[in-house]
Design a protein around this motif. Structure first.
Motif, PDB file in Angstrom:
ATOM      1  N   LEU A   6       0.843  -1.184   0.000  1.00 31.69           N
ATOM      2  CA  LEU A   6       0.000   0.000   0.000  1.00 31.69           C
ATOM      3  C   LEU A   6       0.881   1.237   0.000  1.00 31.69           C
ATOM      4  N   ASP A  50       0.471   4.835   0.392  1.00 23.13           N
ATOM      5  CA  ASP A  50      -0.456   5.879   0.831  1.00 23.13           C
ATOM      6  C   ASP A  50       0.242   7.231   0.697  1.00 23.13           C
ATOM      7  N   LYS A  52       0.412   9.614   3.654  1.00 21.82           N
ATOM      8  CA  LYS A  52       1.248   9.282   4.811  1.00 21.82           C
ATOM      9  C   LYS A  52       2.733   9.301   4.505  1.00 21.82           C
ATOM     10  N   HIS A  67      -4.746   7.829  -2.187  1.00 26.71           N
ATOM     11  CA  HIS A  67      -4.712   9.200  -1.664  1.00 26.71           C
ATOM     12  C   HIS A  67      -3.793  10.132  -2.442  1.00 26.71           C
TER      13      HIS A  67
END
Length: 90
Positions: free
Chosen positions: A5, A7, A10, A57
């Motif tokens: 993942l 992201d 983050k 995101h």
């Protein structure tokens, strides 16, 4: 198969991104923490090491990381075209 993942909300710096990949992909000690090195390592991933990258995101990425994630996405899609064991999901 491993699912990684990514992201974008983050992973706020290149250092954090490369730290994360080293841990998640268990990259070899010769990984140079740059896209060329990542590309060369993933290009040789074999059938038993299938990897799916889920990029999420993108709309919340930091402005200073936009070009970084653009380049990463391009490299991952290129790898997907060359190596049937690499899959990219956005």
């Amino acid at each position: 198969m491993r699912v990684i993942l990514i992201d974008c909300a983050k992973l706020r710096s290149r250092r954090v991104f490369h730290d994360y990949l080293e841990k998640e992909l268990r990259l070899p000690s010769y990984y140079a923490r740059n896209f060329e090195s990542l590309y060369n390592i993933l290009r040789m991933t074999n059938q038993t090491d299938a990897i799916t990258f889920c990029i999420v995101h993108r709309e919340r990425e930091s402005s200073r990381m936009k070009l970084f994630f653009d380049a990463l996405t391009e490299i991952l899609f290129q790898l997907q075209a060359e190596n049937p064991n690499i899959c990219v999901v956005e």
